[in-house]
Design an enzyme around this catalytic site. Structure first.
Site, PDB file in Angstrom:
ATOM      1  N   ASP A  11     -74.321 -23.079  38.251  1.00 34.56           N
ATOM      2  CA  ASP A  11     -75.090 -21.871  38.566  1.00 34.56           C
ATOM      3  C   ASP A  11     -75.955 -21.522  37.356  1.00 34.56           C
ATOM      4  O   ASP A  11     -75.729 -22.016  36.257  1.00 34.56           O
ATOM      5  CB  ASP A  11     -74.145 -20.709  38.891  1.00 34.56           C
ATOM      6  CG  ASP A  11     -74.893 -19.409  39.193  1.00 34.56           C
ATOM      7  OD1 ASP A  11     -75.937 -19.482  39.873  1.00 34.56           O
ATOM      8  OD2 ASP A  11     -74.457 -18.343  38.748  1.00 34.56           O
ATOM      9  N   SER A  12     -76.877 -20.620  37.577  1.00 36.26           N
ATOM     10  CA  SER A  12     -77.754 -20.153  36.503  1.00 36.26           C
ATOM     11  C   SER A  12     -77.023 -19.123  35.640  1.00 36.26           C
ATOM     12  O   SER A  12     -77.602 -18.119  35.262  1.00 36.26           O
ATOM     13  CB  SER A  12     -79.003 -19.511  37.101  1.00 36.26           C
ATOM     14  OG  SER A  12     -78.626 -18.362  37.845  1.00 36.26           O
ATOM     15  N   TYR A  43     -82.609 -17.910  37.291  1.00 34.27           N
ATOM     16  CA  TYR A  43     -83.488 -18.892  37.938  1.00 34.27           C
ATOM     17  C   TYR A  43     -84.490 -18.200  38.861  1.00 34.27           C
ATOM     18  O   TYR A  43     -85.545 -18.753  39.160  1.00 34.27           O
ATOM     19  CB  TYR A  43     -82.663 -19.879  38.769  1.00 34.27           C
ATOM     20  CG  TYR A  43     -81.935 -20.956  37.990  1.00 34.27           C
ATOM     21  CD1 TYR A  43     -81.881 -20.965  36.601  1.00 34.27           C
ATOM     22  CD2 TYR A  43     -81.283 -21.979  38.676  1.00 34.27           C
ATOM     23  CE1 TYR A  43     -81.207 -21.952  35.909  1.00 34.27           C
ATOM     24  CE2 TYR A  43     -80.602 -22.989  37.997  1.00 34.27           C
ATOM     25  CZ  TYR A  43     -80.550 -22.975  36.619  1.00 34.27           C
ATOM     26  OH  TYR A  43     -79.872 -23.953  35.945  1.00 34.27           O
ATOM     27  N   GLY A  44     -84.131 -17.022  39.338  1.00 35.47           N
ATOM     28  CA  GLY A  44     -84.931 -16.355  40.368  1.00 35.47           C
ATOM     29  C   GLY A  44     -86.357 -16.021  39.976  1.00 35.47           C
ATOM     30  O   GLY A  44     -87.201 -15.800  40.833  1.00 35.47           O
ATOM     31  N   CYS A  74     -75.633 -21.337  43.476  1.00 35.90           N
ATOM     32  CA  CYS A  74     -76.779 -20.491  43.119  1.00 35.90           C
ATOM     33  C   CYS A  74     -77.720 -20.480  44.317  1.00 35.90           C
ATOM     34  O   CYS A  74     -78.171 -21.542  44.759  1.00 35.90           O
ATOM     35  CB  CYS A  74     -77.480 -21.074  41.890  1.00 35.90           C
ATOM     36  SG  CYS A  74     -79.051 -20.297  41.464  1.00 35.90           S
ATOM     37  N   ASN A  75     -77.985 -19.282  44.849  1.00 36.60           N
ATOM     38  CA  ASN A  75     -78.881 -19.175  46.011  1.00 36.60           C
ATOM     39  C   ASN A  75     -80.269 -19.709  45.704  1.00 36.60           C
ATOM     40  O   ASN A  75     -80.866 -20.415  46.512  1.00 36.60           O
ATOM     41  CB  ASN A  75     -78.996 -17.708  46.438  1.00 36.60           C
ATOM     42  CG  ASN A  75     -77.758 -17.194  47.120  1.00 36.60           C
ATOM     43  OD1 ASN A  75     -77.648 -17.231  48.328  1.00 36.60           O
ATOM     44  ND2 ASN A  75     -76.805 -16.712  46.342  1.00 36.60           N
ATOM     45  N   THR A  76     -80.788 -19.373  44.531  1.00 39.11           N
ATOM     46  CA  THR A  76     -82.156 -19.780  44.179  1.00 39.11           C
ATOM     47  C   THR A  76     -82.253 -21.294  44.055  1.00 39.11           C
ATOM     48  O   THR A  76     -83.216 -21.910  44.537  1.00 39.11           O
ATOM     49  CB  THR A  76     -82.589 -19.111  42.862  1.00 39.11           C
ATOM     50  OG1 THR A  76     -82.491 -17.693  43.002  1.00 39.11           O
ATOM     51  CG2 THR A  76     -84.010 -19.475  42.508  1.00 39.11           C
ATOM     52  N   GLU A 151     -75.201 -10.899  33.070  1.00 37.24           N
ATOM     53  CA  GLU A 151     -75.067 -11.903  32.010  1.00 37.24           C
ATOM     54  C   GLU A 151     -74.796 -11.257  30.641  1.00 37.24           C
ATOM     55  O   GLU A 151     -74.205 -11.872  29.759  1.00 37.24           O
ATOM     56  CB  GLU A 151     -76.320 -12.782  31.935  1.00 37.24           C
ATOM     57  CG  GLU A 151     -76.486 -13.736  33.105  1.00 37.24           C
ATOM     58  CD  GLU A 151     -75.504 -14.894  33.095  1.00 37.24           C
ATOM     59  OE1 GLU A 151     -75.102 -15.341  32.002  1.00 37.24           O
ATOM     60  OE2 GLU A 151     -75.108 -15.336  34.193  1.00 37.24           O
ATOM     61  N   CYS A 183     -77.263 -13.552  46.120  1.00 32.37           N
ATOM     62  CA  CYS A 183     -77.191 -14.155  44.790  1.00 32.37           C
ATOM     63  C   CYS A 183     -75.719 -14.213  44.419  1.00 32.37           C
ATOM     64  O   CYS A 183     -74.994 -13.231  44.623  1.00 32.37           O
ATOM     65  CB  CYS A 183     -77.977 -13.310  43.786  1.00 32.37           C
ATOM     66  SG  CYS A 183     -77.727 -13.808  42.060  1.00 32.37           S
ATOM     67  N   HIS A 185     -74.291 -14.014  41.701  1.00 35.57           N
ATOM     68  CA  HIS A 185     -73.892 -13.021  40.698  1.00 35.57           C
ATOM     69  C   HIS A 185     -73.458 -11.694  41.351  1.00 35.57           C
ATOM     70  O   HIS A 185     -72.633 -10.962  40.802  1.00 35.57           O
ATOM     71  CB  HIS A 185     -75.057 -12.699  39.748  1.00 35.57           C
ATOM     72  CG  HIS A 185     -75.295 -13.708  38.670  1.00 35.57           C
ATOM     73  ND1 HIS A 185     -75.839 -14.946  38.913  1.00 35.57           N
ATOM     74  CD2 HIS A 185     -75.078 -13.652  37.323  1.00 35.57           C
ATOM     75  CE1 HIS A 185     -75.947 -15.611  37.763  1.00 35.57           C
ATOM     76  NE2 HIS A 185     -75.499 -14.845  36.792  1.00 35.57           N
TER      77      HIS A 185
END
Length: 258
Positions: A11-12, A43-44, A74-76, A151, A183, A185
């Site tokens: 994931d990001s 990443y978005g 990660c969705n993006t 983050e 997302c 997160h």
């Protein structure tokens, strides 16, 4: 069919640990390796080309660790890069995308909200999925700043609460009855979100669905780990403290440059 190699997850940043937790709960004997690409989060806000490059970099590293399957947590990255990953590599990939279908199918007001990154909401895959539900009004909101705060370990900050209230207010006014978290997160924000939303609005994230899909792919195509040793290894290319805190300091987090 046995296959004792680990499942790779990337994931990001730290958000995909919500997906890891769902997989670990359903498949407690599987070995897992998690990559938190926090250095490049979020990443978005990046271009499709950048997201593909980062996804390939993460995949290549997980392949050096002998992973049997990779979960793009990660969705993006899923909505922008999974087609390229599947065409480039032979091992199975499992992606994550906003759970529009269960929300739209079950909505009584025919109005649902999607809180996601700009990269997810602008992606071709997301828009193709959304087009399937023309009778449902979908209120989209980019979660500007949310990933950065998570983050930074500021989940319960006043700044987070202020952002969430501004993003959710138009959805509440529009009479949504489902909120889709787009997302990986964002599940860490559910306690905060519940304080803002009326109790009739259901919150949906994709963790359990991804875990079930992982189980199905292992069963049909790859094989399960035949071992009680449920090793879980976590790597981050940023400060280890936030990832360790999210994992409640139960697992070793290794700082690695990637």
């Amino acid at each position: 069919m046995d296959d004792n190699r680990p499942i790779g997850i990337f994931d990001s940043g730290i958000g995909g640990t919500s997906i890891w937790a769902a997989i670990h709960k359903l498949l407690p004997n599987e070995k897992t390796i998690y990559l938190a690409d926090s250095k490049n989060a979020p990443y978005g806000q990046k271009s499709k080309a950048e997201i593909i490059t980062l996804s390939i970099k993460n995949t290549d590293l997980l392949l050096t660790m002998n992973c049997k399957l990779i979960v793009v947590a990660c969705n993006t990255a899923t909505t922008n890069a999974i087609q390229e990953l599947r065409s480039k590599y032979t091992l199975p990939f499992i992606g994550i995308e906003p759970a529009i279908k269960p929300a739209a199918t079950n909505s009584k007001t025919q109005k649902i909200g999607i809180l996601a990154t700009k990269g997810t909401l602008n992606s071709e895959l997301f828009n193709k999925t959304a087009e399937m539900f023309q009778n449902t009004k979908i209120i989209e909101q980019v979660g500007y700043g949310l990933v950065q705060l998570i983050e930074e370990g500021k989940i319960n900050s006043r700044e987070m609460s202020k952002l969430l209230r501004s993003y959710l207010a138009p959805m509440i006014e529009a009479d949504i009855d489902y909120l889709v978290l787009g997302c990986s997160h964002y599940p860490y924000l559910i306690p905060q979100i519940k304080k803002i939303l009326p109790p009739n609005i259901q919150i949906i994230d994709s963790g359990e669905a991804v875990a079930r899909q992982t189980y199905a792919v292992l069963k049909d195509k790859v094989g399960f780990t035949n071992s009680p040793e449920n090793e879980a290894v976590f790597y981050t290319n940023s400060n280890t403290k936030v990832l360790s805190n999210i994992l409640e300091n139960r697992y070793t987090v290794i700082e690695k440059d990637f």
